[in-house]
Design an enzyme around this catalytic site. Sequence first.
Site, PDB file in Angstrom:
ATOM      1  N   LYS A 159      32.650  88.477  74.837  1.00 56.40           N
ATOM      2  CA  LYS A 159      31.957  87.212  74.534  1.00 56.40           C
ATOM      3  C   LYS A 159      30.434  87.356  74.595  1.00 56.40           C
ATOM      4  CE  LYS A 159      34.288  85.156  77.893  1.00 56.40           C
ATOM      5  NZ  LYS A 159      35.472  85.973  78.135  1.00 56.40           N
ATOM      6  N   GLY A 216      45.954  87.646  91.362  1.00 57.47           N
ATOM      7  CA  GLY A 216      45.221  88.274  90.251  1.00 57.47           C
ATOM      8  C   GLY A 216      44.917  87.301  89.126  1.00 57.47           C
ATOM      9  N   LYS A 237      32.964  80.034  75.471  1.00 58.94           N
ATOM     10  CA  LYS A 237      33.964  79.890  74.401  1.00 58.94           C
ATOM     11  C   LYS A 237      33.634  78.708  73.487  1.00 58.94           C
ATOM     12  CE  LYS A 237      37.427  82.217  77.149  1.00 58.94           C
ATOM     13  NZ  LYS A 237      38.386  82.040  78.259  1.00 58.94           N
TER      14      LYS A 237
HETATM   15  N1  LIG Z   1      41.411  91.576  80.069  1.00 59.99           N
HETATM   16  C1  LIG Z   1      41.585  90.446  79.384  1.00 59.99           C
HETATM   17  O1  LIG Z   1      42.628  89.806  79.461  1.00 59.99           O
HETATM   18  C2  LIG Z   1      40.512  89.945  78.456  1.00 59.99           C
HETATM   19  C3  LIG Z   1      40.779  88.835  77.624  1.00 59.99           C
HETATM   20  C4  LIG Z   1      39.795  88.409  76.725  1.00 59.99           C
HETATM   21  C5  LIG Z   1      38.571  89.060  76.678  1.00 59.99           C
HETATM   22  N2  LIG Z   1      38.316  90.108  77.526  1.00 59.99           N
HETATM   23  C6  LIG Z   1      37.020  90.785  77.420  1.00 59.99           C
HETATM   24  O2  LIG Z   1      37.237  92.069  76.829  1.00 59.99           O
HETATM   25  C7  LIG Z   1      36.335  93.029  77.370  1.00 59.99           C
HETATM   26  C8  LIG Z   1      37.120  94.180  77.975  1.00 59.99           C
HETATM   27  O3  LIG Z   1      37.997  93.677  78.971  1.00 59.99           O
HETATM   28  P1  LIG Z   1      38.799  94.658  79.959  1.00 59.99           P
HETATM   29  O4  LIG Z   1      39.676  93.781  80.758  1.00 59.99           O
HETATM   30  O5  LIG Z   1      39.388  95.790  79.196  1.00 59.99           O
HETATM   31  O6  LIG Z   1      37.587  95.200  80.864  1.00 59.99           O
HETATM   32  P2  LIG Z   1      37.605  96.456  81.853  1.00 59.99           P
HETATM   33  O7  LIG Z   1      38.995  96.759  82.298  1.00 59.99           O
HETATM   34  O8  LIG Z   1      36.559  96.205  82.875  1.00 59.99           O
HETATM   35  O9  LIG Z   1      37.122  97.688  80.928  1.00 59.99           O
HETATM   36  C9  LIG Z   1      35.812  97.819  80.460  1.00 59.99           C
HETATM   37  C10 LIG Z   1      35.626  99.207  79.892  1.00 59.99           C
HETATM   38  O10 LIG Z   1      34.299  99.310  79.371  1.00 59.99           O
HETATM   39  C11 LIG Z   1      33.718 100.530  79.847  1.00 59.99           C
HETATM   40  N3  LIG Z   1      32.255 100.464  79.856  1.00 59.99           N
HETATM   41  C12 LIG Z   1      31.421  99.796  80.695  1.00 59.99           C
HETATM   42  N4  LIG Z   1      30.140 100.016  80.351  1.00 59.99           N
HETATM   43  C13 LIG Z   1      30.166 100.844  79.287  1.00 59.99           C
HETATM   44  C14 LIG Z   1      29.171 101.453  78.478  1.00 59.99           C
HETATM   45  N5  LIG Z   1      27.870 101.240  78.702  1.00 59.99           N
HETATM   46  N6  LIG Z   1      29.558 102.273  77.473  1.00 59.99           N
HETATM   47  C15 LIG Z   1      30.865 102.497  77.228  1.00 59.99           C
HETATM   48  N7  LIG Z   1      31.862 101.955  77.949  1.00 59.99           N
HETATM   49  C16 LIG Z   1      31.503 101.135  78.959  1.00 59.99           C
HETATM   50  C17 LIG Z   1      34.322 100.717  81.220  1.00 59.99           C
HETATM   51  O11 LIG Z   1      34.149 102.063  81.612  1.00 59.99           O
HETATM   52  P3  LIG Z   1      34.206 102.466  83.176  1.00 59.99           P
HETATM   53  O12 LIG Z   1      35.574 102.111  83.644  1.00 59.99           O
HETATM   54  O13 LIG Z   1      33.924 103.931  83.124  1.00 59.99           O
HETATM   55  O14 LIG Z   1      33.129 101.638  83.828  1.00 59.99           O
HETATM   56  C18 LIG Z   1      35.780 100.353  80.911  1.00 59.99           C
HETATM   57  O15 LIG Z   1      36.429 101.428  80.277  1.00 59.99           O
HETATM   58  C19 LIG Z   1      35.474  92.266  78.379  1.00 59.99           C
HETATM   59  O16 LIG Z   1      34.290  91.857  77.747  1.00 59.99           O
HETATM   60  C20 LIG Z   1      36.337  91.058  78.746  1.00 59.99           C
HETATM   61  O17 LIG Z   1      35.564  89.946  79.166  1.00 59.99           O
HETATM   62  C21 LIG Z   1      39.263  90.571  78.389  1.00 59.99           C
END
Ligand SMILES: NC(=O)c1ccc[n+]([C@@H]2O[C@H](COP(=O)([O-])OP(=O)(O)OC[C@H]3O[C@@H](n4cnc5c(N)ncnc54)[C@H](OP(=O)(O)O)[C@@H]3O)[C@@H](O)[C@H]2O)c1
Length: 336
Positions: free
Chosen positions: A125, A207, A225
């Site tokens: 977002k 969680g 949003k």
């Molecule tokens: N999970 C959900 O249900 C959900 C739903 C809707 C939207 N979202 C959004 O989708 C996005 C991802 O969610 P997620 O749950 O997958 O997050 P996450 O589990 O925290 O994963 C984030 C990933 O991004 C990597 N990262 C951080 N900084 C970086 C950089 N500078 N360059 C390259 N990679 C980098 C992290 O690497 P490291 O682990 O090495 O730090 C990790 O692999 C977020 O913006 C979240 O708000 C998530």
Amino acid sequence: MRGTVRLIFVGFGNLGRGLGRILLQDDNPLKRRGMEVKVVAVVDEKGGVVDEKGLDLGRVLETAEKEGSVASLGKPGLSAVEVIRETDADVVFELTPTNIKTGEPGLTHIKEAMKSGKHVVTSNKGPLVVAYRELTELAQNKGVQFKYSATVGGAIPVLSLAKRLSSGDRIVAIRGVLNGTTNYILTRMEREGLPQDIVLREAQELGIAEKDPTLDLEGIDTACKIVILANSTLGLSATLSDVKCTVISRITPEALRLAKEAGYTIRLIGSADSRGLSVQPSLVPLDHPLAVSGTLNAICFELEYAREITITGFGAGPRETSSALLSDLIEVAQNL
Ligand SMILES: NC(=O)c1ccc[n+]([C@@H]2O[C@H](COP(=O)([O-])OP(=O)(O)OC[C@H]3O[C@@H](n4cnc5c(N)ncnc54)[C@H](OP(=O)(O)O)[C@@H]3O)[C@@H](O)[C@H]2O)c1
């Protein structure tokens, strides 16, 4: 549609890995359409791995799960910007953490991808809240597709429904329960008469709520949003500072009980209409489709001809959000 779509994953956490596991399934929605996907690069914060002939995704996933990063398979310290600029690919999945103040690092990643002629699919977002107009204009100038269905409503196809509704009608207002965590808290306070802090603690243990729930409880996640929805469906150029936010912390079990006796529930409603953008706890009639329970989301479009259309579903979670990311990817691939 071309035979093979070449993908770069930027960010390989919950969502990236969830999508990776789906891509490995024999019967995934892409394969069912005869679409071949080749993952040519995966990069996280610690480094990245690149193979333009196609990575062994099973091995990449195994390493990410075991070591918390893919860096050891390729180059530790390799940056996402280098990977995006230098790797030949069709689509970049931008799945890094959300930063609502600067949009970074996602904002730079998305701009770099577009500048190098790559289509972008994101769930992040931050960049959209900070620079919606800049990004949509850049995508247009560079002739690339920019898809962000997963940023609003998780699995619920809110943005594509809005596009469809706008073609034969006019959306005059949008109102929605857009944050599952606050809705879960309000639902349990209402049903069990419990105070907010106790329900929050339990939600954190399950969680459902983050360790730091500020963005959810202060309505900021909902505000993000509603900004994205308003910009993409009402043609505004709003940012977070345009949203008037009221927090749910003053809502007590007693207030919920009194509302219920009068035939209402209290829900945190994000809204956008001619009066502006707001997020506030609001009375919703118990029989209105926005009176959803638990972690459900609901979005109600008010239309000039069709009156009201409401859509409901799960607004977060890796599996649910994958559904939106895959739909976006398929749409991009079909237009290639
Ligand atoms: N999970 C959900 O249900 C959900 C739903 C809707 C939207 N979202 C959004 O989708 C996005 C991802 O969610 P997620 O749950 O997958 O997050 P996450 O589990 O925290 O994963 C984030 C990933 O991004 C990597 N990262 C951080 N900084 C970086 C950089 N500078 N360059 C390259 N990679 C980098 C992290 O690497 P490291 O682990 O090495 O730090 C990790 O692999 C977020 O913006 C979240 O708000 C998530």
